[in-house]
Design a protein around this motif. Structure first.
Motif, PDB file in Angstrom:
ATOM      1  N   GLY A   1     102.032  55.292  28.667  1.00  0.00           N
ATOM      2  CA  GLY A   1     101.959  55.207  30.126  1.00  0.00           C
ATOM      3  C   GLY A   1     102.181  56.576  30.715  1.00  0.00           C
ATOM      4  O   GLY A   1     102.205  57.580  29.975  1.00  0.00           O
ATOM      5  N   PRO A   2     102.330  56.700  32.012  1.00  0.00           N
ATOM      6  CA  PRO A   2     102.523  58.009  32.634  1.00  0.00           C
ATOM      7  C   PRO A   2     103.622  58.813  31.956  1.00  0.00           C
ATOM      8  O   PRO A   2     104.767  58.372  31.859  1.00  0.00           O
ATOM      9  CB  PRO A   2     102.866  57.649  34.082  1.00  0.00           C
ATOM     10  CG  PRO A   2     102.109  56.375  34.318  1.00  0.00           C
ATOM     11  CD  PRO A   2     102.240  55.617  33.020  1.00  0.00           C
ATOM     12  N   GLY A   3     103.248  59.972  31.441  1.00  0.00           N
ATOM     13  CA  GLY A   3     104.194  60.852  30.768  1.00  0.00           C
ATOM     14  C   GLY A   3     104.440  60.552  29.314  1.00  0.00           C
ATOM     15  O   GLY A   3     105.170  61.299  28.653  1.00  0.00           O
ATOM     16  N   SER A   4     103.854  59.493  28.766  1.00  0.00           N
ATOM     17  CA  SER A   4     104.109  59.104  27.374  1.00  0.00           C
ATOM     18  C   SER A   4     102.817  58.664  26.686  1.00  0.00           C
ATOM     19  O   SER A   4     102.139  57.754  27.195  1.00  0.00           O
ATOM     20  CB  SER A   4     105.123  57.964  27.321  1.00  0.00           C
ATOM     21  OG  SER A   4     105.318  57.529  25.986  1.00  0.00           O
ATOM     22  N   PRO A   5     102.509  59.313  25.565  1.00  0.00           N
ATOM     23  CA  PRO A   5     103.219  60.394  24.897  1.00  0.00           C
ATOM     24  C   PRO A   5     102.948  61.734  25.567  1.00  0.00           C
ATOM     25  O   PRO A   5     101.934  61.913  26.227  1.00  0.00           O
ATOM     26  CB  PRO A   5     102.644  60.371  23.475  1.00  0.00           C
ATOM     27  CG  PRO A   5     101.245  59.876  23.661  1.00  0.00           C
ATOM     28  CD  PRO A   5     101.326  58.863  24.773  1.00  0.00           C
ATOM     29  N   ALA A   6     103.868  62.660  25.372  1.00  0.00           N
ATOM     30  CA  ALA A   6     103.691  63.998  25.925  1.00  0.00           C
ATOM     31  C   ALA A   6     102.745  64.801  25.041  1.00  0.00           C
ATOM     32  O   ALA A   6     102.498  64.458  23.890  1.00  0.00           O
ATOM     33  CB  ALA A   6     105.055  64.692  26.023  1.00  0.00           C
ATOM     34  N   GLY A   7     102.232  65.871  25.610  1.00  0.00           N
ATOM     35  CA  GLY A   7     101.396  66.772  24.818  1.00  0.00           C
ATOM     36  C   GLY A   7      99.983  66.265  24.633  1.00  0.00           C
ATOM     37  O   GLY A   7      99.494  65.392  25.344  1.00  0.00           O
ATOM     38  N   TRP A   8      99.315  66.833  23.624  1.00  0.00           N
ATOM     39  CA  TRP A   8      97.891  66.567  23.426  1.00  0.00           C
ATOM     40  C   TRP A   8      97.595  65.094  23.189  1.00  0.00           C
ATOM     41  O   TRP A   8      96.533  64.593  23.584  1.00  0.00           O
ATOM     42  CB  TRP A   8      97.373  67.390  22.246  1.00  0.00           C
ATOM     43  CG  TRP A   8      97.901  66.940  20.903  1.00  0.00           C
ATOM     44  CD1 TRP A   8      99.027  67.391  20.277  1.00  0.00           C
ATOM     45  CD2 TRP A   8      97.336  65.943  20.055  1.00  0.00           C
ATOM     46  NE1 TRP A   8      99.209  66.739  19.094  1.00  0.00           N
ATOM     47  CE2 TRP A   8      98.179  65.839  18.925  1.00  0.00           C
ATOM     48  CE3 TRP A   8      96.214  65.130  20.128  1.00  0.00           C
ATOM     49  CZ2 TRP A   8      97.918  64.970  17.882  1.00  0.00           C
ATOM     50  CZ3 TRP A   8      95.956  64.247  19.089  1.00  0.00           C
ATOM     51  CH2 TRP A   8      96.795  64.163  17.977  1.00  0.00           C
ATOM     52  N   ALA A   9      98.506  64.364  22.541  1.00  0.00           N
ATOM     53  CA  ALA A   9      98.243  62.957  22.220  1.00  0.00           C
ATOM     54  C   ALA A   9      98.124  62.090  23.463  1.00  0.00           C
ATOM     55  O   ALA A   9      97.526  61.012  23.420  1.00  0.00           O
ATOM     56  CB  ALA A   9      99.335  62.414  21.301  1.00  0.00           C
ATOM     57  N   GLY A  10      98.685  62.560  24.590  1.00  0.00           N
ATOM     58  CA  GLY A  10      98.558  61.796  25.826  1.00  0.00           C
ATOM     59  C   GLY A  10      97.128  61.636  26.281  1.00  0.00           C
ATOM     60  O   GLY A  10      96.765  60.625  26.890  1.00  0.00           O
ATOM     61  N   TYR A  11      96.287  62.635  26.006  1.00  0.00           N
ATOM     62  CA  TYR A  11      94.879  62.530  26.377  1.00  0.00           C
ATOM     63  C   TYR A  11      94.198  61.391  25.632  1.00  0.00           C
ATOM     64  O   TYR A  11      93.340  60.693  26.180  1.00  0.00           O
ATOM     65  CB  TYR A  11      94.150  63.841  26.070  1.00  0.00           C
ATOM     66  CG  TYR A  11      94.599  65.014  26.894  1.00  0.00           C
ATOM     67  CD1 TYR A  11      94.120  65.219  28.176  1.00  0.00           C
ATOM     68  CD2 TYR A  11      95.518  65.937  26.385  1.00  0.00           C
ATOM     69  CE1 TYR A  11      94.521  66.311  28.938  1.00  0.00           C
ATOM     70  CE2 TYR A  11      95.928  67.028  27.135  1.00  0.00           C
ATOM     71  CZ  TYR A  11      95.436  67.206  28.410  1.00  0.00           C
ATOM     72  OH  TYR A  11      95.843  68.274  29.163  1.00  0.00           O
ATOM     73  N   ALA A  12      94.557  61.226  24.370  1.00  0.00           N
ATOM     74  CA  ALA A  12      93.940  60.183  23.558  1.00  0.00           C
ATOM     75  C   ALA A  12      94.536  58.816  23.857  1.00  0.00           C
ATOM     76  O   ALA A  12      93.818  57.853  24.168  1.00  0.00           O
ATOM     77  CB  ALA A  12      94.110  60.526  22.077  1.00  0.00           C
ATOM     78  N   ALA A  13      95.858  58.724  23.776  1.00  0.00           N
ATOM     79  CA  ALA A  13      96.512  57.438  24.018  1.00  0.00           C
ATOM     80  C   ALA A  13      96.283  56.972  25.447  1.00  0.00           C
ATOM     81  O   ALA A  13      96.185  55.767  25.719  1.00  0.00           O
ATOM     82  CB  ALA A  13      98.012  57.558  23.740  1.00  0.00           C
ATOM     83  N   GLY A  14      96.188  57.926  26.379  1.00  0.00           N
ATOM     84  CA  GLY A  14      95.993  57.572  27.778  1.00  0.00           C
ATOM     85  C   GLY A  14      94.702  56.825  28.029  1.00  0.00           C
ATOM     86  O   GLY A  14      94.624  55.990  28.941  1.00  0.00           O
ATOM     87  N   VAL A  15      93.683  57.101  27.235  1.00  0.00           N
ATOM     88  CA  VAL A  15      92.419  56.379  27.394  1.00  0.00           C
ATOM     89  C   VAL A  15      92.617  54.902  27.068  1.00  0.00           C
ATOM     90  O   VAL A  15      92.137  54.015  27.789  1.00  0.00           O
ATOM     91  CB  VAL A  15      91.331  56.996  26.496  1.00  0.00           C
ATOM     92  CG1 VAL A  15      90.052  56.152  26.537  1.00  0.00           C
ATOM     93  CG2 VAL A  15      91.035  58.419  26.927  1.00  0.00           C
ATOM     94  N   LEU A  16      93.344  54.623  25.989  1.00  0.00           N
ATOM     95  CA  LEU A  16      93.602  53.224  25.629  1.00  0.00           C
ATOM     96  C   LEU A  16      94.441  52.542  26.712  1.00  0.00           C
ATOM     97  O   LEU A  16      94.194  51.385  27.074  1.00  0.00           O
ATOM     98  CB  LEU A  16      94.310  53.153  24.277  1.00  0.00           C
ATOM     99  CG  LEU A  16      93.606  53.819  23.097  1.00  0.00           C
ATOM    100  CD1 LEU A  16      94.350  53.525  21.807  1.00  0.00           C
ATOM    101  CD2 LEU A  16      92.151  53.377  22.999  1.00  0.00           C
ATOM    102  N   TRP A  17      95.421  53.282  27.236  1.00  0.00           N
ATOM    103  CA  TRP A  17      96.239  52.727  28.334  1.00  0.00           C
ATOM    104  C   TRP A  17      95.379  52.388  29.542  1.00  0.00           C
ATOM    105  O   TRP A  17      95.518  51.310  30.136  1.00  0.00           O
ATOM    106  CB  TRP A  17      97.316  53.743  28.719  1.00  0.00           C
ATOM    107  CG  TRP A  17      98.027  53.382  29.986  1.00  0.00           C
ATOM    108  CD1 TRP A  17      99.085  52.529  30.122  1.00  0.00           C
ATOM    109  CD2 TRP A  17      97.723  53.854  31.309  1.00  0.00           C
ATOM    110  NE1 TRP A  17      99.462  52.436  31.451  1.00  0.00           N
ATOM    111  CE2 TRP A  17      98.637  53.235  32.196  1.00  0.00           C
ATOM    112  CE3 TRP A  17      96.777  54.728  31.824  1.00  0.00           C
ATOM    113  CZ2 TRP A  17      98.623  53.481  33.568  1.00  0.00           C
ATOM    114  CZ3 TRP A  17      96.750  54.978  33.187  1.00  0.00           C
ATOM    115  CH2 TRP A  17      97.664  54.349  34.046  1.00  0.00           C
ATOM    116  N   ALA A  18      94.472  53.291  29.916  1.00  0.00           N
ATOM    117  CA  ALA A  18      93.644  53.061  31.096  1.00  0.00           C
ATOM    118  C   ALA A  18      92.706  51.874  30.897  1.00  0.00           C
ATOM    119  O   ALA A  18      92.499  51.068  31.819  1.00  0.00           O
ATOM    120  CB  ALA A  18      92.837  54.322  31.424  1.00  0.00           C
ATOM    121  N   LEU A  19      92.157  51.752  29.707  1.00  0.00           N
ATOM    122  CA  LEU A  19      91.274  50.615  29.432  1.00  0.00           C
ATOM    123  C   LEU A  19      92.055  49.303  29.471  1.00  0.00           C
ATOM    124  O   LEU A  19      91.593  48.303  30.035  1.00  0.00           O
ATOM    125  CB  LEU A  19      90.589  50.800  28.075  1.00  0.00           C
ATOM    126  CG  LEU A  19      89.538  51.915  28.010  1.00  0.00           C
ATOM    127  CD1 LEU A  19      89.126  52.167  26.564  1.00  0.00           C
ATOM    128  CD2 LEU A  19      88.318  51.557  28.863  1.00  0.00           C
TER     129      LEU A  19
END
Length: 367
Positions: A72-90
């Motif tokens: 979610g917002p701020g988690s995970p930090a760093g480069w992995a947030g770009y990848a994990a954030g896509v799954l969160w948004a979907l």
């Protein structure tokens, strides 16, 4: 295709991008003209049944292993947030997305202004779309990628980079209208005109989440509010005259840059690629002076490239480092490259990396 334990592992990739013109206007409902690069970020992905997300990268230190529910917002930090954030948004949009194992390899240089972050996001998006049978249109995948960057990573970027990585086609630039999301493929094949686009990576690294990018976006939004407009898309130079001194140059860049995109597209449609050079030069001047997002290394690369025979040159990307582009007759490629490298050496700067950019295809399956 390979196997990973009992899970089937497949490969997807998405390209970096160069923005030919239309910089910092995607969050002002403006027009952009990016094209995709041959350099790509590749993800090997497999579905997990336990609701966890793991990721590792050949270019970044360390990896992550966390429950998807903790993304979610701020988690995970760093480069992995770009990848994990896509799954969160979907998932947040109601799509049935589960856990995933992810391995990332990339030839898109990190921090070079070539949108390595969007390449990662979009590679993950097309992987998730297929692995979980979502069948989503590319524009919806792009919106998920933008949310990942804005809300999970905290970088206030617009949607140009994600649209380019997902929608570009080989031999074309993508005219993107960020007000209504419409796109048009504009023929752009420099080699056919005896030209090349050189990308000059200054090796000065930038981080769009460090506040400078967000400050520019906030100034643009403040300017449009002061004018009583939803955005600066339809503002004219005369409209800007009453703005405060701190907002005027930022707004002036937006208005003039949107106009330059229209002029470049008209020239490309008319088969006059060689004539766009002065508009590239004007774009750089506006970004350096009015928007203050250039730096000494970018200015040096641009000026030396022009002096050595480029028809036009400008910084590309978010700025504060990264890359410049130069439109160069093919017979001047070596001369421009050598001149830029020599100038950097004389200035005691890290040697730049210079490559030719070939308008390439967008994201897709790699195996």
């Amino acid at each position: 295709m390979s196997t990973h334990g009992w899970c089937r592992v497949s490969r997807w990739s998405a390209p970096g991008r160069v923005n030919l013109i239309g910089e910092h206007v995607d969050y002002a409902q403006g027009l952009c003209l990016p094209f995709a690069l041959a350099e790509r970020t590749v993800v090997e992905a497999a579905v997990r049944s336990d609701g966890r997300f793991t990721a590792r990268s050949d270019a970044e230190g360390g990896g992550v292993d966390l429950a998807l529910d903790d993304v979610g917002p701020g988690s995970p930090a760093g480069w992995a947030g770009y990848a994990a954030g896509v799954l969160w948004a979907l998932r947040d949009a109601g799509h049935p997305v589960g856990g995933m194992d992810l391995t990332v390899t990339a030839t898109v240089p990190l921090g070079a202004g070539l949108s390595s972050s969007a390449a990662l996001e979009c590679a993950v998006a097309v992987a998730a779309d297929e692995l979980f049978g979502l069948g989503l249109p590319r524009d919806e995948l792009a919106r998920a990628c933008v949310r990942a960057e804005n809300e999970v990573v905290g970088a206030a970027t617009g949607g140009m980079d994600q649209a380019a990585a997902l929608l570009c086609t080989a031999g074309h630039a993508l005219l993107l209208d960020t007000r209504d999301g419409s796109t048009r493929q504009v023929p752009f094949a420099p080699a056919d005109d005896g030209l090349a686009v050189l990308v000059i990576d200054t090796r000065v690294r930038h981080d769009l989440a460090d506040g400078q990018y967000g400050a520019r976006r906030a100034a643009v939004e403040k300017a449009s509010a002061a004018l009583g407009m939803p955005s600066l898309r339809d503002a004219t130079p005369a409209d800007l005259e009453g703005l405060d001194a701190d907002l005027l140059p930022r707004a002036r860049h937006i208005v003039s840059e949107i106009a330059r995109v229209g002029e470049v597209v008209a020239l490309l449609d008319a088969g006059r690629l060689r004539d766009i050079g002065p508009l590239l030069d004007a774009s750089h001047a506006s970004l350096a002076r009015d928007y203050a997002v250039s730096c000494a290394e970018l200015d040096l690369a641009v000026q030396v490239a022009r002096d050595a025979g480029a028809l036009g040159a400008r910084m590309t990307g978010g700025g504060f480092g990264g890359s410049a582009i130069a439109l160069v007759p093919v017979e001047r490629i070596d001369a421009v490259t050598d001149a830029v490298r020599a100038a950097f050496a004389r200035a005691g700067l890290t040697a730049p990396e210079v490559r030719t950019a070939e308008p390439s295809a967008g994201a897709g399956r790699d195996d």
